[in-house]
Scaffold this motif. Sequence first.
Motif, short mmCIF file in Angstrom:
data_model
loop_
_atom_site.label_atom_id
_atom_site.label_comp_id
_atom_site.label_asym_id
_atom_site.label_seq_id
_atom_site.Cartn_x
_atom_site.Cartn_y
_atom_site.Cartn_z
N ARG A 127 0.84 -1.21 0.00
CA ARG A 127 0.00 0.00 0.00
C ARG A 127 0.87 1.26 0.00
O ARG A 127 0.56 2.24 -0.68
CB ARG A 127 -0.91 0.02 1.23
CG ARG A 127 -2.24 -0.64 1.05
CD ARG A 127 -3.22 -0.31 2.17
NE ARG A 127 -2.68 -0.50 3.51
CZ ARG A 127 -2.64 -1.65 4.17
NH1 ARG A 127 -3.12 -2.74 3.60
NH2 ARG A 127 -2.14 -1.71 5.39
N GLN A 128 1.94 1.22 0.76
CA GLN A 128 2.82 2.39 0.90
C GLN A 128 3.44 2.80 -0.43
O GLN A 128 3.60 3.98 -0.71
CB GLN A 128 3.91 2.10 1.93
CG GLN A 128 4.72 3.26 2.36
CD GLN A 128 3.96 4.22 3.26
OE1 GLN A 128 2.87 3.96 3.71
NE2 GLN A 128 4.54 5.35 3.52
N VAL A 129 3.82 1.82 -1.26
CA VAL A 129 4.49 2.14 -2.52
C VAL A 129 3.52 2.20 -3.70
O VAL A 129 3.92 2.51 -4.82
CB VAL A 129 5.64 1.15 -2.82
CG1 VAL A 129 6.69 1.23 -1.72
CG2 VAL A 129 5.14 -0.27 -3.00
N ASN A 130 2.25 1.93 -3.44
CA ASN A 130 1.23 1.95 -4.49
C ASN A 130 1.18 3.33 -5.15
O ASN A 130 1.25 4.36 -4.49
CB ASN A 130 -0.14 1.61 -3.90
CG ASN A 130 -1.19 1.47 -4.98
OD1 ASN A 130 -0.95 0.87 -6.02
ND2 ASN A 130 -2.37 2.01 -4.72
N GLY A 131 1.11 3.33 -6.48
CA GLY A 131 1.00 4.58 -7.21
C GLY A 131 2.33 5.20 -7.60
O GLY A 131 2.35 6.23 -8.26
N THR A 132 3.43 4.57 -7.20
CA THR A 132 4.74 5.04 -7.63
C THR A 132 5.21 4.13 -8.75
O THR A 132 4.74 3.02 -8.92
CB THR A 132 5.77 4.98 -6.47
OG1 THR A 132 6.00 3.62 -6.11
CG2 THR A 132 5.27 5.76 -5.26
N TRP A 133 6.17 4.60 -9.54
CA TRP A 133 6.65 3.73 -10.63
C TRP A 133 7.31 2.49 -10.05
O TRP A 133 7.17 1.39 -10.60
CB TRP A 133 7.54 4.47 -11.61
CG TRP A 133 8.84 4.98 -11.05
CD1 TRP A 133 9.08 6.21 -10.55
CD2 TRP A 133 10.06 4.24 -10.93
NE1 TRP A 133 10.39 6.29 -10.12
CE2 TRP A 133 11.01 5.10 -10.34
CE3 TRP A 133 10.44 2.96 -11.28
CZ2 TRP A 133 12.31 4.71 -10.09
CZ3 TRP A 133 11.74 2.57 -11.02
CH2 TRP A 133 12.66 3.43 -10.43
N GLY A 186 6.52 1.07 -7.21
CA GLY A 186 5.41 0.26 -6.73
C GLY A 186 4.70 -0.48 -7.85
O GLY A 186 4.29 -1.63 -7.69
N ASP A 187 4.57 0.17 -9.00
CA ASP A 187 3.95 -0.49 -10.16
C ASP A 187 4.80 -1.67 -10.61
O ASP A 187 4.27 -2.73 -10.96
CB ASP A 187 3.77 0.50 -11.31
CG ASP A 187 2.73 1.57 -11.01
OD1 ASP A 187 1.94 1.39 -10.06
OD2 ASP A 187 2.72 2.59 -11.73
N GLU A 188 6.12 -1.52 -10.58
CA GLU A 188 7.01 -2.63 -10.95
C GLU A 188 6.89 -3.77 -9.94
O GLU A 188 6.88 -4.94 -10.32
CB GLU A 188 8.46 -2.15 -11.06
CG GLU A 188 8.72 -1.29 -12.27
CD GLU A 188 10.17 -0.85 -12.38
OE1 GLU A 188 11.00 -1.21 -11.52
OE2 GLU A 188 10.48 -0.14 -13.36
N LYS A 209 20.00 0.75 -5.66
CA LYS A 209 20.00 2.11 -5.07
C LYS A 209 19.37 3.12 -6.01
O LYS A 209 18.75 4.08 -5.55
CB LYS A 209 21.42 2.51 -4.67
CG LYS A 209 21.88 1.71 -3.46
CD LYS A 209 23.30 2.01 -3.07
CE LYS A 209 23.64 1.12 -1.90
NZ LYS A 209 24.89 1.41 -1.30
N GLN A 210 19.52 2.93 -7.31
CA GLN A 210 18.88 3.82 -8.26
C GLN A 210 17.36 3.67 -8.21
O GLN A 210 16.64 4.64 -8.29
CB GLN A 210 19.40 3.56 -9.67
CG GLN A 210 20.82 4.04 -9.85
CD GLN A 210 21.41 3.59 -11.19
OE1 GLN A 210 20.92 2.67 -11.82
NE2 GLN A 210 22.49 4.25 -11.59
N VAL A 211 16.90 2.43 -8.09
CA VAL A 211 15.45 2.20 -8.00
C VAL A 211 14.93 2.78 -6.70
O VAL A 211 13.92 3.44 -6.66
CB VAL A 211 15.11 0.69 -8.10
CG1 VAL A 211 13.63 0.43 -7.86
CG2 VAL A 211 15.52 0.15 -9.46
#
Length: 151
Positions: free
Chosen positions: A38-44, A46-48, A149-151
């Motif tokens: 849920r926390q990373v939902n909506g980020t690129w 998080g999509d990955e 680290k880039q991700v």
Amino acid sequence: MGMRNEGLSAVAPPREGQRFDDAARGTVASLLSSGLMRQVNGTWAGDELKTFYEKEKLDLRVEPSPNFNWIGWHHNGVITFNERHIEEFVKSKGKALRDLSTDPELLGALTAQLSPLFVHEETHQRQWAWARDRKLTWINGQNLEQQTKQV
């Protein structure tokens, strides 16, 4: 004096409900699995993650760390968080581990803190799965860390 210091509370001796047992490890791991997604939902990123976990199982655990300072790590498809870190987090807030399941703000604060590391370790899991699927030997290296680290 009626004053609370989170830093001192984090390292104070644990009170009732502030130490992990097997049941608490499983419960908190389950809460973290859904809470971190849920926390990373909506980020690129998080999509990955969401796409990856549609094919792979999210195996997230809470266990003692093999290295005192590690907060989390990935090994052979398993993402693990150091129980000591989570115990110190709940102690710093004056809470018990069980409060993570009844206090959405407490769980949200913990998942906000852990989400960058979760994305980092999940990227290692994707690297590991990529090598596994191609029957390649998994070799740790600086290039893998640069990507995570880039991700």
